[in-house]
Design an enzyme around this catalytic site. Sequence first.
Site, mmCIF file in Angstrom:
data_model
loop_
_atom_site.group_PDB
_atom_site.id
_atom_site.type_symbol
_atom_site.label_atom_id
_atom_site.label_comp_id
_atom_site.label_asym_id
_atom_site.label_seq_id
_atom_site.Cartn_x
_atom_site.Cartn_y
_atom_site.Cartn_z
ATOM 1 N N CYS A 51 0.966 -0.974 -0.062
ATOM 2 C CA CYS A 51 -0.130 0.056 0.128
ATOM 3 C C CYS A 51 0.848 1.271 -0.002
ATOM 4 C CB CYS A 51 -0.785 -0.025 1.205
ATOM 5 S SG CYS A 51 -1.750 1.379 1.319
ATOM 6 N N CYS A 62 -2.808 0.514 8.894
ATOM 7 C CA CYS A 62 -2.062 -0.873 9.036
ATOM 8 C C CYS A 62 -0.569 -0.788 9.900
ATOM 9 C CB CYS A 62 -1.926 -1.351 7.521
ATOM 10 S SG CYS A 62 -3.351 -1.957 6.748
ATOM 11 N N GLU A 266 -26.032 -11.573 26.017
ATOM 12 C CA GLU A 266 -25.559 -10.386 25.033
ATOM 13 C C GLU A 266 -26.327 -9.270 25.616
ATOM 14 O OE1 GLU A 266 -23.175 -9.602 22.448
ATOM 15 O OE2 GLU A 266 -24.531 -7.714 22.505
ATOM 16 N N ASP A 310 -16.453 -14.583 24.759
ATOM 17 C CA ASP A 310 -15.896 -13.753 23.620
ATOM 18 C C ASP A 310 -15.991 -12.428 23.908
ATOM 19 O OD1 ASP A 310 -14.983 -12.761 21.380
ATOM 20 O OD2 ASP A 310 -17.026 -13.798 20.094
ATOM 21 N N CYS A 337 -9.772 -11.140 21.396
ATOM 22 C CA CYS A 337 -9.228 -10.347 20.327
ATOM 23 C C CYS A 337 -7.912 -9.486 20.807
ATOM 24 C CB CYS A 337 -10.176 -9.361 19.415
ATOM 25 S SG CYS A 337 -11.084 -8.391 20.902
HETATM 26 C C1 LIG Z 1 -16.130 -9.458 20.371
HETATM 27 S S1 LIG Z 1 -17.993 -9.573 20.409
HETATM 28 C C2 LIG Z 1 -18.723 -10.987 20.051
HETATM 29 C C3 LIG Z 1 -19.778 -11.386 19.439
HETATM 30 C C4 LIG Z 1 -20.001 -12.909 18.963
HETATM 31 N N1 LIG Z 1 -19.348 -13.978 20.036
HETATM 32 C C5 LIG Z 1 -19.626 -12.999 17.561
HETATM 33 O O1 LIG Z 1 -18.630 -13.707 17.334
HETATM 34 O O2 LIG Z 1 -20.355 -12.395 16.701
HETATM 35 C C6 LIG Z 1 -18.492 -9.212 22.020
HETATM 36 C C7 LIG Z 1 -19.763 -8.966 22.048
HETATM 37 O O3 LIG Z 1 -20.208 -8.548 23.539
HETATM 38 C C8 LIG Z 1 -21.428 -7.810 23.497
HETATM 39 N N2 LIG Z 1 -20.965 -7.011 24.818
HETATM 40 C C9 LIG Z 1 -20.026 -6.015 25.409
HETATM 41 N N3 LIG Z 1 -19.921 -6.058 26.592
HETATM 42 C C10 LIG Z 1 -21.095 -6.706 26.996
HETATM 43 C C11 LIG Z 1 -21.470 -6.809 28.456
HETATM 44 N N4 LIG Z 1 -21.025 -6.211 29.413
HETATM 45 N N5 LIG Z 1 -22.471 -7.733 28.598
HETATM 46 C C12 LIG Z 1 -22.847 -8.531 27.701
HETATM 47 N N6 LIG Z 1 -22.442 -8.421 26.543
HETATM 48 C C13 LIG Z 1 -21.652 -7.377 26.061
HETATM 49 C C14 LIG Z 1 -21.004 -6.818 22.465
HETATM 50 O O4 LIG Z 1 -22.404 -6.140 22.322
HETATM 51 C C15 LIG Z 1 -20.736 -7.781 21.351
HETATM 52 O O5 LIG Z 1 -21.588 -8.169 20.670
#
Ligand SMILES: C[S@@+](CC[C@H](N)C(=O)[O-])C[C@H]1O[C@@H](n2cnc3c(N)ncnc32)[C@H](O)[C@@H]1O
Length: 382
Positions: A51, A62, A266, A310, A337
């Site tokens: 790039c 990046c 969630e 997650d 992540c």
């Molecule tokens: C990294 S994403 C993972 C979503 C899902 N596991 C996927 O792979 O598509 C983290 C998720 O946690 C939710 N989230 C963030 N803080 C939260 C909380 N304190 N309690 C419940 N959900 C939460 C966000 O809305 C998001 O959907």
Amino acid sequence: MARHEGQVVFVRHALPGERVVARITERAKGFLRADAVEILLPSPDRVIPPCPFAGPGACGGCDWQHADWPAQRRLKAQVLREQLTRLGGIEDFTGIDGFADLSELVEALPGGPLSWRTRVQYTAGPDGRAGFHRHRSADIVPVDRCRIAHPAIQSLPVLDRHWPPGSAVEAVASSTGDTAVVARASRTGRPTGAVPQVRESVAGREWSLDATGFWQVHPHAVAAFTGAVLQMLRPAAGERAWDLYGGAGVFAAALAPHCGPVTVVEADARAVSAGRRALRDLRNVAFTRADVAQALANPRWRAVDLVVLDPPRSGAGRPVVEAIAARSPRAVAYVACDPAAFGRDVRTFGELGYALTAVRAFDSFPMTQHFETIGLLSPANP
Ligand SMILES: C[S@@+](CC[C@H](N)C(=O)[O-])C[C@H]1O[C@@H](n2cnc3c(N)ncnc32)[C@H](O)[C@@H]1O
């Protein structure tokens, strides 16, 4: 990371082992930030960035366009190991499946290091042209196209038009071919129009979600992560599972044919309703819209066998890890992540009798320093 007269210097655009001329860009408390502006002794891993907007003072998107792709994955594996030692307190990796060969630890996803990103956030500069922030700056660097963006994103009408200065413009290209452009007056503002739905498809199941809702940005990420989670958890009939921070339930959908009941927790109402619609045929899956810490503080949430965890980049944190360990699950698959947050939570799990026994990691963000780690935590003394 380098040292200059004893002071730590974080040098962007350099690679380990290189000798460079670095220009200081920021003096912080206890360390300096710098850009490598001349490479005196290059690393064998150095390549010409594909790039033209990558490099000192240019687009901040990046981090590692100047490293070849296998080297990027080796660096990520080293970062993971360092964070697990520094923050996770792990010195001996011999009992953890995955660490035998660091050059193999972070797996490539199909499709190569360019043209993968299915969600891109642009910002309009003072001249109304969309681009990306300079590293750690409010300045916007206009670009002709983003090389890591999916081709369907590159052909959306974003970079060839003018936007109100300061607008945040999100471009989305889904796995089914749906596309969307959502603009806001500023990054934290409300969308200026209705947010369209896009359909995502994984393993024959389709989700219809808000274009701005959470979905993994690499087109092969969901299949790779759900495959790794199933391989680690080995769900069996009758086992109760939680999919915590479950979004629209991609892990629940993968677990439900093998075990159940599966409960998704969630916080985001739109993700929960998208998940309920997409998984309505799976009678053993239920969604709870709640904050994970608050839900698990309720004693109504009794024993569980399997947990998928997650969380967002900040990690799960001690109260959530304690609440999970108190339910004595047979196995926890932690999808991370951020390796630093993962390291901190792994340490807490360790204090509560859960050991990290296997790790897989995926290069779901090529050309950047980011990657995804999936760790299996099991009772140390079952
Ligand atoms: C990294 S994403 C993972 C979503 C899902 N596991 C996927 O792979 O598509 C983290 C998720 O946690 C939710 N989230 C963030 N803080 C939260 C909380 N304190 N309690 C419940 N959900 C939460 C966000 O809305 C998001 O959907």
